[in-house]
Design a protein around this motif. Structure first.
Motif, PDB file in Angstrom:
ATOM      1  N   HIS A  46      51.693  35.865  16.527  1.00 54.53           N
ATOM      2  CA  HIS A  46      51.943  37.282  16.234  1.00 54.53           C
ATOM      3  C   HIS A  46      53.332  37.651  16.768  1.00 54.53           C
ATOM      4  O   HIS A  46      53.544  37.711  17.979  1.00 54.53           O
ATOM      5  CB  HIS A  46      50.866  38.162  16.854  1.00 54.53           C
ATOM      6  CG  HIS A  46      49.520  37.917  16.246  1.00 54.53           C
ATOM      7  ND1 HIS A  46      49.148  38.450  15.034  1.00 54.53           N
ATOM      8  CD2 HIS A  46      48.478  37.165  16.662  1.00 54.53           C
ATOM      9  CE1 HIS A  46      47.925  38.045  14.740  1.00 54.53           C
ATOM     10  NE2 HIS A  46      47.499  37.255  15.705  1.00 54.53           N
ATOM     11  N   VAL A  47      54.243  37.888  15.864  1.00 53.09           N
ATOM     12  CA  VAL A  47      55.629  38.191  16.231  1.00 53.09           C
ATOM     13  C   VAL A  47      55.707  39.432  17.113  1.00 53.09           C
ATOM     14  O   VAL A  47      56.517  39.496  18.035  1.00 53.09           O
ATOM     15  CB  VAL A  47      56.499  38.347  14.957  1.00 53.09           C
ATOM     16  CG1 VAL A  47      57.916  38.774  15.300  1.00 53.09           C
ATOM     17  CG2 VAL A  47      56.513  37.040  14.168  1.00 53.09           C
ATOM     18  N   LYS A  48      54.853  40.397  16.871  1.00 55.47           N
ATOM     19  CA  LYS A  48      54.871  41.618  17.692  1.00 55.47           C
ATOM     20  C   LYS A  48      54.586  41.310  19.156  1.00 55.47           C
ATOM     21  O   LYS A  48      55.084  42.006  20.038  1.00 55.47           O
ATOM     22  CB  LYS A  48      53.869  42.640  17.146  1.00 55.47           C
ATOM     23  CG  LYS A  48      54.284  43.243  15.817  1.00 55.47           C
ATOM     24  CD  LYS A  48      53.239  44.225  15.310  1.00 55.47           C
ATOM     25  CE  LYS A  48      53.614  44.774  13.935  1.00 55.47           C
ATOM     26  NZ  LYS A  48      52.581  45.685  13.416  1.00 55.47           N
ATOM     27  N   GLU A  73      50.955  35.870   9.830  1.00 56.08           N
ATOM     28  CA  GLU A  73      50.822  35.142   8.570  1.00 56.08           C
ATOM     29  C   GLU A  73      52.202  34.823   8.002  1.00 56.08           C
ATOM     30  O   GLU A  73      53.175  35.533   8.268  1.00 56.08           O
ATOM     31  CB  GLU A  73      50.026  35.958   7.548  1.00 56.08           C
ATOM     32  CG  GLU A  73      48.580  36.158   7.938  1.00 56.08           C
ATOM     33  CD  GLU A  73      47.777  36.915   6.893  1.00 56.08           C
ATOM     34  OE1 GLU A  73      48.292  37.153   5.779  1.00 56.08           O
ATOM     35  OE2 GLU A  73      46.629  37.280   7.214  1.00 56.08           O
ATOM     36  N   ARG A  74      52.237  33.773   7.191  1.00 54.78           N
ATOM     37  CA  ARG A  74      53.481  33.355   6.533  1.00 54.78           C
ATOM     38  C   ARG A  74      54.095  34.548   5.790  1.00 54.78           C
ATOM     39  O   ARG A  74      53.401  35.306   5.131  1.00 54.78           O
ATOM     40  CB  ARG A  74      53.176  32.226   5.547  1.00 54.78           C
ATOM     41  CG  ARG A  74      54.403  31.639   4.911  1.00 54.78           C
ATOM     42  CD  ARG A  74      54.003  30.445   4.011  1.00 54.78           C
ATOM     43  NE  ARG A  74      55.164  29.825   3.461  1.00 54.78           N
ATOM     44  CZ  ARG A  74      55.759  30.220   2.332  1.00 54.78           C
ATOM     45  NH1 ARG A  74      55.273  31.217   1.645  1.00 54.78           N
ATOM     46  NH2 ARG A  74      56.840  29.594   1.903  1.00 54.78           N
ATOM     47  N   GLY A  75      55.398  34.720   5.928  1.00 52.46           N
ATOM     48  CA  GLY A  75      56.117  35.791   5.256  1.00 52.46           C
ATOM     49  C   GLY A  75      56.291  37.050   6.095  1.00 52.46           C
ATOM     50  O   GLY A  75      57.109  37.902   5.766  1.00 52.46           O
ATOM     51  N   PHE A  76      55.545  37.173   7.187  1.00 54.02           N
ATOM     52  CA  PHE A  76      55.718  38.353   8.042  1.00 54.02           C
ATOM     53  C   PHE A  76      57.150  38.377   8.553  1.00 54.02           C
ATOM     54  O   PHE A  76      57.684  37.363   9.001  1.00 54.02           O
ATOM     55  CB  PHE A  76      54.745  38.333   9.223  1.00 54.02           C
ATOM     56  CG  PHE A  76      54.920  39.516  10.142  1.00 54.02           C
ATOM     57  CD1 PHE A  76      54.386  40.739   9.801  1.00 54.02           C
ATOM     58  CD2 PHE A  76      55.644  39.398  11.313  1.00 54.02           C
ATOM     59  CE1 PHE A  76      54.553  41.850  10.635  1.00 54.02           C
ATOM     60  CE2 PHE A  76      55.820  40.488  12.151  1.00 54.02           C
ATOM     61  CZ  PHE A  76      55.275  41.717  11.823  1.00 54.02           C
ATOM     62  N   THR A  77      57.780  39.542   8.487  1.00 55.56           N
ATOM     63  CA  THR A  77      59.188  39.657   8.854  1.00 55.56           C
ATOM     64  C   THR A  77      59.410  40.792   9.832  1.00 55.56           C
ATOM     65  O   THR A  77      58.919  41.901   9.629  1.00 55.56           O
ATOM     66  CB  THR A  77      60.066  39.879   7.604  1.00 55.56           C
ATOM     67  OG1 THR A  77      59.840  38.803   6.689  1.00 55.56           O
ATOM     68  CG2 THR A  77      61.539  39.934   7.950  1.00 55.56           C
ATOM     69  N   LEU A  78      60.151  40.489  10.872  1.00 53.82           N
ATOM     70  CA  LEU A  78      60.644  41.484  11.819  1.00 53.82           C
ATOM     71  C   LEU A  78      62.128  41.667  11.526  1.00 53.82           C
ATOM     72  O   LEU A  78      62.876  40.691  11.496  1.00 53.82           O
ATOM     73  CB  LEU A  78      60.465  40.990  13.255  1.00 53.82           C
ATOM     74  CG  LEU A  78      61.396  41.609  14.326  1.00 53.82           C
ATOM     75  CD1 LEU A  78      61.138  43.097  14.494  1.00 53.82           C
ATOM     76  CD2 LEU A  78      61.241  40.884  15.640  1.00 53.82           C
ATOM     77  N   ARG A  79      62.528  42.900  11.297  1.00 49.60           N
ATOM     78  CA  ARG A  79      63.955  43.220  11.145  1.00 49.60           C
ATOM     79  C   ARG A  79      64.341  44.082  12.337  1.00 49.60           C
ATOM     80  O   ARG A  79      63.619  45.004  12.679  1.00 49.60           O
ATOM     81  CB  ARG A  79      64.222  43.963   9.844  1.00 49.60           C
ATOM     82  CG  ARG A  79      65.704  44.324   9.674  1.00 49.60           C
ATOM     83  CD  ARG A  79      65.965  45.042   8.349  1.00 49.60           C
ATOM     84  NE  ARG A  79      67.318  45.550   8.266  1.00 49.60           N
ATOM     85  CZ  ARG A  79      68.376  44.864   7.874  1.00 49.60           C
ATOM     86  NH1 ARG A  79      68.230  43.589   7.515  1.00 49.60           N
ATOM     87  NH2 ARG A  79      69.575  45.394   7.834  1.00 49.60           N
ATOM     88  N   GLU A  95      58.007  31.379   8.634  1.00 51.63           N
ATOM     89  CA  GLU A  95      58.235  30.482   7.503  1.00 51.63           C
ATOM     90  C   GLU A  95      56.998  29.628   7.217  1.00 51.63           C
ATOM     91  O   GLU A  95      56.636  29.420   6.065  1.00 51.63           O
ATOM     92  CB  GLU A  95      59.443  29.603   7.814  1.00 51.63           C
ATOM     93  CG  GLU A  95      59.962  28.818   6.663  1.00 51.63           C
ATOM     94  CD  GLU A  95      61.296  28.166   7.005  1.00 51.63           C
ATOM     95  OE1 GLU A  95      62.133  28.080   6.095  1.00 51.63           O
ATOM     96  OE2 GLU A  95      61.504  27.749   8.159  1.00 51.63           O
ATOM     97  N   SER A  96      56.365  29.132   8.281  1.00 50.93           N
ATOM     98  CA  SER A  96      55.144  28.349   8.104  1.00 50.93           C
ATOM     99  C   SER A  96      54.388  28.284   9.418  1.00 50.93           C
ATOM    100  O   SER A  96      54.970  28.419  10.497  1.00 50.93           O
ATOM    101  CB  SER A  96      55.455  26.940   7.595  1.00 50.93           C
ATOM    102  OG  SER A  96      56.189  26.215   8.550  1.00 50.93           O
TER     103      SER A  96
END
Length: 174
Positions: A46-48, A73-79, A95-96
């Protein structure tokens, strides 16, 4: 005329040197966390959650963040967007995921420099009961003639020190 030759040589020399310098760099650090591999993986996917130990977050905890997709999940993006030049503007995308083994990220930096094909990862190995080795790595590329900066910047030291700081905090957070 001699001055023109000197100026031409001063311009050509760095370009010639850059031809022979590496264009890729790799940075990697590791730590051991006293939790099982599944728990560590579930937290880090979890990027968050990464905000809690990110050394870059400490530079500006109030930077603007935008999230797209489903975290973990794949594709989740943090900007992120920040006026601090050490942080700038960029994106981190999952990415994976190889469950409980590895998480790969694609990074796109827009400011203060442009780099669109850098990759990062977390890799996990169980090394005992409730002991997980976490490897934090990053692969970057410097296009010619920009790779000349590698003569003056030690990416392993710069990024590696940030990884070490982040991994130490990660151990306490997880």
């Amino acid at each position: 005329m001699t001055i023109l030759y000197i100026i031409a040589a001063l311009i050509a020399l760095p370009l010639i040197i850059a031809l022979f310098l590496k264009k890729e760099y790799h940075v990697q650090r590791e730590t051991v966390i006293n939790k099982n591999k599944s728990e560590v993986y579930q937290f880090l996917k979890h990027v968050k959650n990464q905000v809690a130990f990110s050394p870059w977050n400490e530079l500006d905890p109030n930077m603007e963040r935008t999230f797209t997709g489903t975290d973990g999940e794949r594709g989740f993006t943090l900007r992120w967007e920040c006026d601090n030049k050490k942080i700038g503007v960029g994106e981190q995308e999952i990415e994976s995921l190889i469950p409980e083994n590895r998480i790969n990220y694609k990074f796109r930096f827009y400011k203060p420099f442009k780099a669109l094909n850098d990759h990062g990862y977390f890799q996990f190995s169980e090394i005992g009961e409730n002991k997980t080795k976490v490897v934090w790595g990053y692969d970057g590329k410097l296009d010619y003639p920009g790779n000349i900066v590698s003569l003056f910047l030690n990416f392993d030291k710069m990024i590696g020190e940030s990884f070490e700081k982040g991994l130490a905090k990660m151990k306490t957070v997880i």
